[in-house]
Scaffold this motif. Structure first.
Motif, PDB file in Angstrom:
ATOM      1  N   LYS A 133       0.831  -1.205   0.000  1.00 20.50           N
ATOM      2  CA  LYS A 133       0.000   0.000   0.000  1.00 20.50           C
ATOM      3  C   LYS A 133       0.866   1.256   0.000  1.00 20.50           C
ATOM      4  O   LYS A 133       0.516   2.270  -0.615  1.00 20.50           O
ATOM      5  CB  LYS A 133      -0.924   0.000   1.228  1.00 20.50           C
ATOM      6  CG  LYS A 133      -2.070  -0.998   1.139  1.00 20.50           C
ATOM      7  CD  LYS A 133      -2.959  -0.907   2.369  1.00 20.50           C
ATOM      8  CE  LYS A 133      -4.128  -1.883   2.269  1.00 20.50           C
ATOM      9  NZ  LYS A 133      -5.001  -1.832   3.473  1.00 20.50           N
ATOM     10  N   LYS A 134       1.998   1.184   0.683  1.00 19.20           N
ATOM     11  CA  LYS A 134       2.891   2.342   0.757  1.00 19.20           C
ATOM     12  C   LYS A 134       3.653   2.548  -0.551  1.00 19.20           C
ATOM     13  O   LYS A 134       3.929   3.676  -0.946  1.00 19.20           O
ATOM     14  CB  LYS A 134       3.878   2.167   1.918  1.00 19.20           C
ATOM     15  CG  LYS A 134       3.211   2.190   3.292  1.00 19.20           C
ATOM     16  CD  LYS A 134       4.234   2.045   4.403  1.00 19.20           C
ATOM     17  CE  LYS A 134       3.569   2.130   5.767  1.00 19.20           C
ATOM     18  NZ  LYS A 134       4.535   1.999   6.887  1.00 19.20           N
ATOM     19  N   SER A 135       3.991   1.418  -1.211  1.00 24.31           N
ATOM     20  CA  SER A 135       4.724   1.502  -2.479  1.00 24.31           C
ATOM     21  C   SER A 135       4.299   0.323  -3.343  1.00 24.31           C
ATOM     22  O   SER A 135       4.911  -0.738  -3.303  1.00 24.31           O
ATOM     23  CB  SER A 135       6.238   1.457  -2.212  1.00 24.31           C
ATOM     24  OG  SER A 135       6.955   1.625  -3.418  1.00 24.31           O
ATOM     25  N   PRO A 136       3.226   0.488  -4.138  1.00 23.67           N
ATOM     26  CA  PRO A 136       2.653  -0.617  -4.921  1.00 23.67           C
ATOM     27  C   PRO A 136       3.662  -1.277  -5.858  1.00 23.67           C
ATOM     28  O   PRO A 136       4.441  -0.600  -6.535  1.00 23.67           O
ATOM     29  CB  PRO A 136       1.531   0.053  -5.713  1.00 23.67           C
ATOM     30  CG  PRO A 136       1.154   1.246  -4.891  1.00 23.67           C
ATOM     31  CD  PRO A 136       2.458   1.726  -4.309  1.00 23.67           C
ATOM     32  N   SER A 137       3.638  -2.610  -5.864  1.00 23.30           N
ATOM     33  CA  SER A 137       4.508  -3.394  -6.741  1.00 23.30           C
ATOM     34  C   SER A 137       3.831  -4.731  -7.023  1.00 23.30           C
ATOM     35  O   SER A 137       3.346  -5.376  -6.093  1.00 23.30           O
ATOM     36  CB  SER A 137       5.869  -3.634  -6.072  1.00 23.30           C
ATOM     37  OG  SER A 137       6.567  -4.680  -6.729  1.00 23.30           O
ATOM     38  N   PRO A 138       3.788  -5.155  -8.295  1.00 22.25           N
ATOM     39  CA  PRO A 138       3.185  -6.459  -8.598  1.00 22.25           C
ATOM     40  C   PRO A 138       3.933  -7.612  -7.941  1.00 22.25           C
ATOM     41  O   PRO A 138       3.352  -8.658  -7.646  1.00 22.25           O
ATOM     42  CB  PRO A 138       3.257  -6.538 -10.127  1.00 22.25           C
ATOM     43  CG  PRO A 138       4.336  -5.583 -10.519  1.00 22.25           C
ATOM     44  CD  PRO A 138       4.259  -4.478  -9.516  1.00 22.25           C
ATOM     45  N   ILE A 139       5.226  -7.420  -7.704  1.00 24.92           N
ATOM     46  CA  ILE A 139       6.014  -8.467  -7.052  1.00 24.92           C
ATOM     47  C   ILE A 139       5.568  -8.646  -5.605  1.00 24.92           C
ATOM     48  O   ILE A 139       5.325  -9.768  -5.142  1.00 24.92           O
ATOM     49  CB  ILE A 139       7.524  -8.139  -7.108  1.00 24.92           C
ATOM     50  CG1 ILE A 139       8.011  -8.082  -8.561  1.00 24.92           C
ATOM     51  CG2 ILE A 139       8.324  -9.183  -6.326  1.00 24.92           C
ATOM     52  CD1 ILE A 139       9.464  -7.703  -8.707  1.00 24.92           C
ATOM     53  N   ILE A 140       5.446  -7.529  -4.875  1.00 29.13           N
ATOM     54  CA  ILE A 140       5.007  -7.606  -3.483  1.00 29.13           C
ATOM     55  C   ILE A 140       3.581  -8.137  -3.413  1.00 29.13           C
ATOM     56  O   ILE A 140       3.247  -8.947  -2.539  1.00 29.13           O
ATOM     57  CB  ILE A 140       5.102  -6.226  -2.796  1.00 29.13           C
ATOM     58  CG1 ILE A 140       6.555  -5.734  -2.768  1.00 29.13           C
ATOM     59  CG2 ILE A 140       4.564  -6.304  -1.368  1.00 29.13           C
ATOM     60  CD1 ILE A 140       6.732  -4.379  -2.127  1.00 29.13           C
ATOM     61  N   ALA A 141       2.739  -7.705  -4.347  1.00 25.76           N
ATOM     62  CA  ALA A 141       1.351  -8.178  -4.373  1.00 25.76           C
ATOM     63  C   ALA A 141       1.303  -9.695  -4.583  1.00 25.76           C
ATOM     64  O   ALA A 141       0.516 -10.399  -3.939  1.00 25.76           O
ATOM     65  CB  ALA A 141       0.581  -7.469  -5.482  1.00 25.76           C
ATOM     66  N   ALA A 142       2.166 -10.206  -5.473  1.00 20.63           N
ATOM     67  CA  ALA A 142       2.213 -11.649  -5.729  1.00 20.63           C
ATOM     68  C   ALA A 142       2.682 -12.410  -4.490  1.00 20.63           C
ATOM     69  O   ALA A 142       2.133 -13.459  -4.143  1.00 20.63           O
ATOM     70  CB  ALA A 142       3.138 -11.946  -6.908  1.00 20.63           C
ATOM     71  N   LEU A 143       3.687 -11.875  -3.811  1.00 20.99           N
ATOM     72  CA  LEU A 143       4.196 -12.521  -2.605  1.00 20.99           C
ATOM     73  C   LEU A 143       3.166 -12.491  -1.478  1.00 20.99           C
ATOM     74  O   LEU A 143       3.040 -13.447  -0.707  1.00 20.99           O
ATOM     75  CB  LEU A 143       5.488 -11.839  -2.143  1.00 20.99           C
ATOM     76  CG  LEU A 143       6.696 -11.969  -3.076  1.00 20.99           C
ATOM     77  CD1 LEU A 143       7.872 -11.148  -2.536  1.00 20.99           C
ATOM     78  CD2 LEU A 143       7.104 -13.431  -3.233  1.00 20.99           C
ATOM     79  N   ALA A 144       2.408 -11.390  -1.380  1.00 16.85           N
ATOM     80  CA  ALA A 144       1.366 -11.285  -0.355  1.00 16.85           C
ATOM     81  C   ALA A 144       0.265 -12.299  -0.608  1.00 16.85           C
ATOM     82  O   ALA A 144      -0.179 -13.001   0.318  1.00 16.85           O
ATOM     83  CB  ALA A 144       0.791  -9.868  -0.332  1.00 16.85           C
ATOM     84  N   LEU A 145      -0.187 -12.392  -1.864  1.00 11.93           N
ATOM     85  CA  LEU A 145      -1.228 -13.360  -2.207  1.00 11.93           C
ATOM     86  C   LEU A 145      -0.757 -14.780  -1.919  1.00 11.93           C
ATOM     87  O   LEU A 145      -1.505 -15.599  -1.355  1.00 11.93           O
ATOM     88  CB  LEU A 145      -1.596 -13.225  -3.686  1.00 11.93           C
ATOM     89  CG  LEU A 145      -2.599 -14.259  -4.222  1.00 11.93           C
ATOM     90  CD1 LEU A 145      -3.924 -14.157  -3.476  1.00 11.93           C
ATOM     91  CD2 LEU A 145      -2.808 -14.059  -5.723  1.00 11.93           C
ATOM     92  N   ASP A 146       0.489 -15.069  -2.257  1.00 11.97           N
ATOM     93  CA  ASP A 146       1.035 -16.400  -2.007  1.00 11.97           C
ATOM     94  C   ASP A 146       1.089 -16.702  -0.511  1.00 11.97           C
ATOM     95  O   ASP A 146       0.856 -17.838  -0.087  1.00 11.97           O
ATOM     96  CB  ASP A 146       2.438 -16.505  -2.618  1.00 11.97           C
ATOM     97  CG  ASP A 146       3.018 -17.905  -2.479  1.00 11.97           C
ATOM     98  OD1 ASP A 146       2.406 -18.847  -3.024  1.00 11.97           O
ATOM     99  OD2 ASP A 146       4.059 -18.056  -1.822  1.00 11.97           O
ATOM    100  N   SER A 147       1.374 -15.693   0.295  1.00 11.13           N
ATOM    101  CA  SER A 147       1.434 -15.888   1.750  1.00 11.13           C
ATOM    102  C   SER A 147       0.074 -16.304   2.308  1.00 11.13           C
ATOM    103  O   SER A 147      -0.019 -17.229   3.121  1.00 11.13           O
ATOM    104  CB  SER A 147       1.906 -14.601   2.438  1.00 11.13           C
ATOM    105  OG  SER A 147       3.250 -14.316   2.108  1.00 11.13           O
ATOM    106  N   PHE A 148      -0.987 -15.619   1.862  1.00  9.05           N
ATOM    107  CA  PHE A 148      -2.314 -15.958   2.365  1.00  9.05           C
ATOM    108  C   PHE A 148      -2.792 -17.302   1.807  1.00  9.05           C
ATOM    109  O   PHE A 148      -3.482 -18.056   2.505  1.00  9.05           O
ATOM    110  CB  PHE A 148      -3.306 -14.846   2.030  1.00  9.05           C
ATOM    111  CG  PHE A 148      -3.066 -13.587   2.817  1.00  9.05           C
ATOM    112  CD1 PHE A 148      -3.126 -13.598   4.212  1.00  9.05           C
ATOM    113  CD2 PHE A 148      -2.764 -12.393   2.187  1.00  9.05           C
ATOM    114  CE1 PHE A 148      -2.897 -12.453   4.953  1.00  9.05           C
ATOM    115  CE2 PHE A 148      -2.531 -11.232   2.917  1.00  9.05           C
ATOM    116  CZ  PHE A 148      -2.590 -11.254   4.303  1.00  9.05           C
ATOM    117  N   LEU A 149      -2.423 -17.615   0.571  1.00 13.85           N
ATOM    118  CA  LEU A 149      -2.739 -18.931   0.027  1.00 13.85           C
ATOM    119  C   LEU A 149      -2.048 -20.023   0.838  1.00 13.85           C
ATOM    120  O   LEU A 149      -2.621 -21.093   1.087  1.00 13.85           O
ATOM    121  CB  LEU A 149      -2.296 -19.028  -1.433  1.00 13.85           C
ATOM    122  CG  LEU A 149      -3.265 -18.499  -2.492  1.00 13.85           C
ATOM    123  CD1 LEU A 149      -2.611 -18.569  -3.873  1.00 13.85           C
ATOM    124  CD2 LEU A 149      -4.561 -19.274  -2.485  1.00 13.85           C
TER     125      LEU A 149
END
Length: 202
Positions: A133-149
């Motif tokens: 949220k502070k610095s949007p990045s598709p890489i961080i978004a992918a890692l976040a989604l993978d963490s919750f999965l």
């Protein structure tokens, strides 16, 4: 931006590697296929975070131009490929367990350890969402989604480990199929998305 990116990468590497070591111990000690596969999944996540760090280096170097976006997309694509192969590995191990059944050693200690790893991965996911949220990045978004999965997958592996000790049935093999299918399907979605961007720029 640089600060948030590298915080995400380092946190991902440290947490995932520690979870890999813990789950590998539990998987080997309890002879649980699903926990063992989950450990391999965390090892794959560790490598994914290392790749993410490489992507962050290029993002900082190139700034916000098209090269940075394509580099991030390429890194996300590679991370998704690693995740997809991890899912397929789950399926393979499930088939192997069906062909060569083995008993599982159940223990409350192991259950508590695995529950702890779920909370640890959820905390990592929450951190990554906050950083994104502070610095949007598709890489961080992918890692976040993978963490919750992974939290969802680990919960299922724990159920599989518990059930297989209650009944004389290879539940862990079928849970490996289910987890592998979910992981592979989500990874393929991201692979398709990043492929479209890399080829067509959309």
């Amino acid at each position: 931006m640089k600060k948030y990116y590298f915080t995400a990468g380092i946190a991902g590497i440290v947490v995932n590697f520690l979870l890999f070591a813990v789950k590998l111990y539990v998987g080997n000690a309890s002879f649980s296929l699903t926990i063992y596969c989950d450990a391999v999944n965390n090892l794959g996540d560790t490598f994914s975070c290392m790749l993410a760090m490489l992507g962050f280096v290029f993002a900082v170097k190139f700034g916000d131009d098209i090269r940075s976006k394509r580099t991030e997309s390429l890194i996300t694509f590679v991370i998704s490929m690693i995740i997809a192969f991890t899912g397929l590995f789950f399926v393979y191990r499930g088939l192997d367990r069906l062909m060569y059944p083995s008993g599982v050693v159940y223990g409350n200690k192991y259950v508590l350890i695995i529950i702890g790893t779920i909370f640890a991965k959820a905390a990592l996911g929450a951190l990554l969402v906050r950083l994104n949220k502070k610095s949007p990045s598709p890489i961080i978004a992918a890692l976040a989604l993978d963490s919750f999965l992974d939290c969802f997958v680990t919960a299922f592996t724990l159920m599989g480990m518990t059930l297989v000790t209650r009944v004389n049935f290879a539940f862990d093999a079928y849970f490996a199929f289910l987890c592998g299918g979910i992981i592979t399907a989500e990874a393929i979605k991201r692979i398709v998305k990043e492929t479209k961007f890399l080829i067509f720029g959309e």
